[in-house]
Structure formats: structure tokens, C-alpha cells
Design an enzyme around this catalytic site. Structure first.
Site, PDB file in Angstrom:
ATOM      1  N   PHE A  29       0.857  -1.188   0.000  1.00 32.65           N
ATOM      2  CA  PHE A  29       0.000   0.000   0.000  1.00 32.65           C
ATOM      3  C   PHE A  29       0.900   1.247   0.000  1.00 32.65           C
ATOM      4  O   PHE A  29       1.877   1.308   0.732  1.00 32.65           O
ATOM      5  CB  PHE A  29      -0.884  -0.011   1.262  1.00 32.65           C
ATOM      6  CG  PHE A  29      -2.180   0.709   1.110  1.00 32.65           C
ATOM      7  CD1 PHE A  29      -3.366   0.025   0.887  1.00 32.65           C
ATOM      8  CD2 PHE A  29      -2.228   2.093   1.191  1.00 32.65           C
ATOM      9  CE1 PHE A  29      -4.576   0.696   0.748  1.00 32.65           C
ATOM     10  CE2 PHE A  29      -3.421   2.771   1.051  1.00 32.65           C
ATOM     11  CZ  PHE A  29      -4.597   2.080   0.827  1.00 32.65           C
ATOM     12  N   PHE A  64      -1.496  -2.975   7.931  1.00 31.50           N
ATOM     13  CA  PHE A  64      -2.281  -3.747   8.898  1.00 31.50           C
ATOM     14  C   PHE A  64      -1.780  -5.188   8.989  1.00 31.50           C
ATOM     15  O   PHE A  64      -1.844  -5.808  10.054  1.00 31.50           O
ATOM     16  CB  PHE A  64      -3.760  -3.729   8.478  1.00 31.50           C
ATOM     17  CG  PHE A  64      -4.708  -4.270   9.500  1.00 31.50           C
ATOM     18  CD1 PHE A  64      -5.145  -3.482  10.555  1.00 31.50           C
ATOM     19  CD2 PHE A  64      -5.173  -5.568   9.399  1.00 31.50           C
ATOM     20  CE1 PHE A  64      -6.024  -3.987  11.493  1.00 31.50           C
ATOM     21  CE2 PHE A  64      -6.055  -6.086  10.334  1.00 31.50           C
ATOM     22  CZ  PHE A  64      -6.482  -5.290  11.384  1.00 31.50           C
ATOM     23  N   GLU A  65      -1.285  -5.740   7.880  1.00 27.27           N
ATOM     24  CA  GLU A  65      -0.820  -7.134   7.836  1.00 27.27           C
ATOM     25  C   GLU A  65       0.610  -7.277   8.346  1.00 27.27           C
ATOM     26  O   GLU A  65       1.098  -8.407   8.533  1.00 27.27           O
ATOM     27  CB  GLU A  65      -0.899  -7.674   6.397  1.00 27.27           C
ATOM     28  CG  GLU A  65      -2.300  -7.986   5.905  1.00 27.27           C
ATOM     29  CD  GLU A  65      -3.174  -6.763   5.670  1.00 27.27           C
ATOM     30  OE1 GLU A  65      -2.653  -5.767   5.134  1.00 27.27           O
ATOM     31  OE2 GLU A  65      -4.356  -6.791   6.054  1.00 27.27           O
ATOM     32  N   ILE A  89      -1.257   6.932   5.420  1.00 31.91           N
ATOM     33  CA  ILE A  89      -1.589   8.352   5.208  1.00 31.91           C
ATOM     34  C   ILE A  89      -3.065   8.567   5.544  1.00 31.91           C
ATOM     35  O   ILE A  89      -3.934   7.817   5.071  1.00 31.91           O
ATOM     36  CB  ILE A  89      -1.307   8.759   3.747  1.00 31.91           C
ATOM     37  CG1 ILE A  89       0.170   8.510   3.418  1.00 31.91           C
ATOM     38  CG2 ILE A  89      -1.675  10.236   3.525  1.00 31.91           C
ATOM     39  CD1 ILE A  89       0.518   8.667   1.945  1.00 31.91           C
ATOM     40  N   THR A  93     -11.718   8.984   6.255  1.00 33.49           N
ATOM     41  CA  THR A  93     -12.449   8.208   7.267  1.00 33.49           C
ATOM     42  C   THR A  93     -11.529   7.837   8.424  1.00 33.49           C
ATOM     43  O   THR A  93     -10.356   8.205   8.443  1.00 33.49           O
ATOM     44  CB  THR A  93     -13.004   6.909   6.636  1.00 33.49           C
ATOM     45  OG1 THR A  93     -11.887   6.046   6.353  1.00 33.49           O
ATOM     46  CG2 THR A  93     -13.754   7.197   5.339  1.00 33.49           C
ATOM     47  N   HIS A  95     -10.361   4.945   9.017  1.00 32.32           N
ATOM     48  CA  HIS A  95      -9.572   3.758   8.665  1.00 32.32           C
ATOM     49  C   HIS A  95      -8.112   3.919   9.125  1.00 32.32           C
ATOM     50  O   HIS A  95      -7.521   2.996   9.702  1.00 32.32           O
ATOM     51  CB  HIS A  95      -9.629   3.553   7.144  1.00 32.32           C
ATOM     52  CG  HIS A  95      -9.116   2.231   6.699  1.00 32.32           C
ATOM     53  ND1 HIS A  95      -9.833   1.061   6.822  1.00 32.32           N
ATOM     54  CD2 HIS A  95      -7.946   1.877   6.117  1.00 32.32           C
ATOM     55  CE1 HIS A  95      -9.124   0.060   6.341  1.00 32.32           C
ATOM     56  NE2 HIS A  95      -7.977   0.521   5.908  1.00 32.32           N
ATOM     57  N   PHE A 120      10.241  -0.040  14.083  1.00 29.61           N
ATOM     58  CA  PHE A 120       9.013   0.552  13.547  1.00 29.61           C
ATOM     59  C   PHE A 120       9.359   1.626  12.518  1.00 29.61           C
ATOM     60  O   PHE A 120       9.553   2.792  12.841  1.00 29.61           O
ATOM     61  CB  PHE A 120       8.201   1.143  14.708  1.00 29.61           C
ATOM     62  CG  PHE A 120       6.813   1.557  14.319  1.00 29.61           C
ATOM     63  CD1 PHE A 120       5.893   0.624  13.881  1.00 29.61           C
ATOM     64  CD2 PHE A 120       6.425   2.883  14.391  1.00 29.61           C
ATOM     65  CE1 PHE A 120       4.603   1.006  13.526  1.00 29.61           C
ATOM     66  CE2 PHE A 120       5.140   3.268  14.037  1.00 29.61           C
ATOM     67  CZ  PHE A 120       4.228   2.334  13.597  1.00 29.61           C
ATOM     68  N   ARG A 134       9.810  12.126   4.276  1.00 25.02           N
ATOM     69  CA  ARG A 134      10.473  11.200   5.205  1.00 25.02           C
ATOM     70  C   ARG A 134      10.937   9.923   4.512  1.00 25.02           C
ATOM     71  O   ARG A 134      11.396   8.986   5.162  1.00 25.02           O
ATOM     72  CB  ARG A 134       9.501  10.871   6.353  1.00 25.02           C
ATOM     73  CG  ARG A 134       9.284  12.070   7.255  1.00 25.02           C
ATOM     74  CD  ARG A 134       7.998  12.016   8.047  1.00 25.02           C
ATOM     75  NE  ARG A 134       7.887  13.194   8.910  1.00 25.02           N
ATOM     76  CZ  ARG A 134       7.544  14.411   8.478  1.00 25.02           C
ATOM     77  NH1 ARG A 134       7.291  14.633   7.200  1.00 25.02           N
ATOM     78  NH2 ARG A 134       7.487  15.427   9.327  1.00 25.02           N
TER      79      ARG A 134
HETATM   80  N1  INI Z   1      -2.497   0.428   4.444  1.00 23.29           N
HETATM   81  C1  INI Z   1      -1.348   1.123   4.475  1.00 23.29           C
HETATM   82  O1  INI Z   1      -0.273   0.537   4.576  1.00 23.29           O
HETATM   83  N2  INI Z   1      -1.380   2.483   4.399  1.00 23.29           N
HETATM   84  C2  INI Z   1      -2.547   3.173   4.300  1.00 23.29           C
HETATM   85  O2  INI Z   1      -2.495   4.430   4.223  1.00 23.29           O
HETATM   86  C3  INI Z   1      -3.757   2.461   4.276  1.00 23.29           C
HETATM   87  N3  INI Z   1      -5.004   3.182   4.166  1.00 23.29           N
HETATM   88  O3  INI Z   1      -5.022   4.394   4.272  1.00 23.29           O
HETATM   89  O4  INI Z   1      -6.068   2.566   3.975  1.00 23.29           O
HETATM   90  C4  INI Z   1      -3.719   1.047   4.342  1.00 23.29           C
HETATM   91  N4  INI Z   1      -4.836   0.326   4.312  1.00 23.29           N
HETATM   92  C5  INI Z   1      -4.847  -1.087   4.039  1.00 23.29           C
HETATM   93  C6  INI Z   1      -4.652  -1.911   5.280  1.00 23.29           C
HETATM   94  O5  INI Z   1      -3.301  -1.845   5.744  1.00 23.29           O
HETATM   95  C7  INI Z   1      -4.985  -3.382   5.018  1.00 23.29           C
HETATM   96  O6  INI Z   1      -4.111  -3.880   4.031  1.00 23.29           O
HETATM   97  C8  INI Z   1      -6.430  -3.595   4.567  1.00 23.29           C
HETATM   98  O7  INI Z   1      -7.328  -2.972   5.470  1.00 23.29           O
HETATM   99  C9  INI Z   1      -6.749  -5.110   4.497  1.00 23.29           C
HETATM  100  O8  INI Z   1      -6.577  -5.727   5.771  1.00 23.29           O
END
Ligand code: INI
Length: 165
Positions: A29, A64-65, A89, A93, A95, A120, A134
Site C-alpha cells: 500500500f 495492517f498485515e 496516510i 475516514t 480507517h 518501527f 520522510r
Molecule cells: N495500508 C497502508 O499501509 N497504508 C494506508 O495508508 C492504508 N489506508 O489508508 O487505507 C492502508 N490500508 C490497508 C490496510 O493496511 C490493510 O491492508 C487492509 O485494510 C486489508 O486488511
């Protein structure tokens, strides 16, 4: 009575044994910005004598993963430190808040539970511009910094062991 003597000061450096191995977990992502962090981390390792063969790079869909995979690598006992790289970023929402909370606490928990440092190197920014700054432009490269942290923690581990801790 006044104390004499010196405190015991223990700290790591950036030189690590030839056997040291490192893993990088990088999310797809915001991929182009994350790739700058990966390049920075690889550069830091290379400049400090860590050959490519001693680095494993794992890509995950999003930040998230990251904790799941970083924790698995940490628990494998094959790595001296794991570097988590990603870019989160803020959007329109909530999220962002969920992703940031999980990636930060998940990496911290993975490190504490495995006993292996998980650095991290996940940018959490309000704008794309802040992330780009950055990731190799005017505010340095946080991937490079995270890899330096990995080297220092690997070195510190040896120092602490040598001191009996
Ligand atoms: N994942 C990121 O690494 N950066 C982001 O900015 C982001 N946004 O903004 O949605 C993001 N979302 C995806 C998330 O990490 C998961 O891959 C997804 O929710 C599936 O579990």
C-alpha cells in the site's frame, strides 16, 4: 556520602557479527513511497557490511498485515532484528486510526513476545507530502533510520549478553 566511580554504561553500535541476519517486512500500500524506505534500509545495511544474502525481504498487502508477518519472522529465531516498513496516510475516514493503532501495537507486542527487536519504520502522516519528505527527501529516510536501529539493537543484544544480562 558522595558516590565515586562510574555507572555501567552499555550500548550497541552499528557493527554486527558476520552471522547476523535481518528481515524487512514492507507493505505494498502506497508502494512507490514504501519502495523508497526499502531502498533506504538496504542502503543502511549495505553501508554497514551486511551482505544481501543476509537480508530477507517480505512484502505484505498493507501495514495492517505487517505485525503478523513481522512477529512470525521474529519468532523463527532466524533473524537478529526485523524492520517493519510502510506508509499510512490519513484519509477521509477513521480507517487510518485503526491501521496505525494495530500496526504500532502489533509490532511492539511481536517484539516483546519474541524477544527479537521489530523496528518501527512505518510512516504515519497527514499528507502524501509529509510521507515523501520522510522517504528519502528533505526529512531523511526513515527506512534507513530503522535499519540503523536494527543494527544497533542486534549489537546491543551481544553487549548485554556479554555483560551477563
Ligand atoms: N495500508 C497502508 O499501509 N497504508 C494506508 O495508508 C492504508 N489506508 O489508508 O487505507 C492502508 N490500508 C490497508 C490496510 O493496511 C490493510 O491492508 C487492509 O485494510 C486489508 O486488511
Amino acid at each position: 556520602m558522595a558516590q565515586t566511580g562510574q555507572p555501567e554504561v552499555l550500548e550497541g553500535g552499528y557493527q554486527v557479527p558476520k552471522s547476523a541476519r535481518f528481515a524487512i517486512v514492507a507493505s505494498r500500500f502506497n508502494g512507490p513511497i514504501v519502495e523508497n524506505l526499502v531502498a533506504g534500509a538496504l542502503d543502511a545495511f549495505r553501508r554497514h557490511g551486511v551482505e544481501s544474502e543476509r537480508i530477507t525481504l517480505v512484502r505484505v498487502p498493507g501495514s495492517f498485515e505487517t505485525p503478523l508477518v513481522a512477529s512470525r519472522l521474529a519468532e523463527s529465531e532466524k533473524f537478529d532484528a526485523v524492520v517493519a516498513l510502510g506508509v499510512v496516510i490519513r484519509g477521509a475516514t477513521s480507517h487510518y486510526d485503526h491501521v496505525v493503532a494495530e500496526v504500532a501495537s502489533g509490532c511492539a507486542r511481536g517484539a516483546l513476545e519474541s524477544g527479537v527487536p521489530i523496528l518501527f519504520g512505518v510512516l504515519t502522516t497527514e499528507t502524501i507530502e509529509q510521507a515523501l519528505e520522510r522517504a528519502g527527501t528533505k526529512a531523511g529516510n526513515k527506512g534507513f533510520d530503522a535499519a540503523l536501529g536494527a543494527l544497533e539493537m542486534a549489537s546491543l543484544d551481544q553487549v548485554l549478553s556479554d555483560a551477563g544480562y
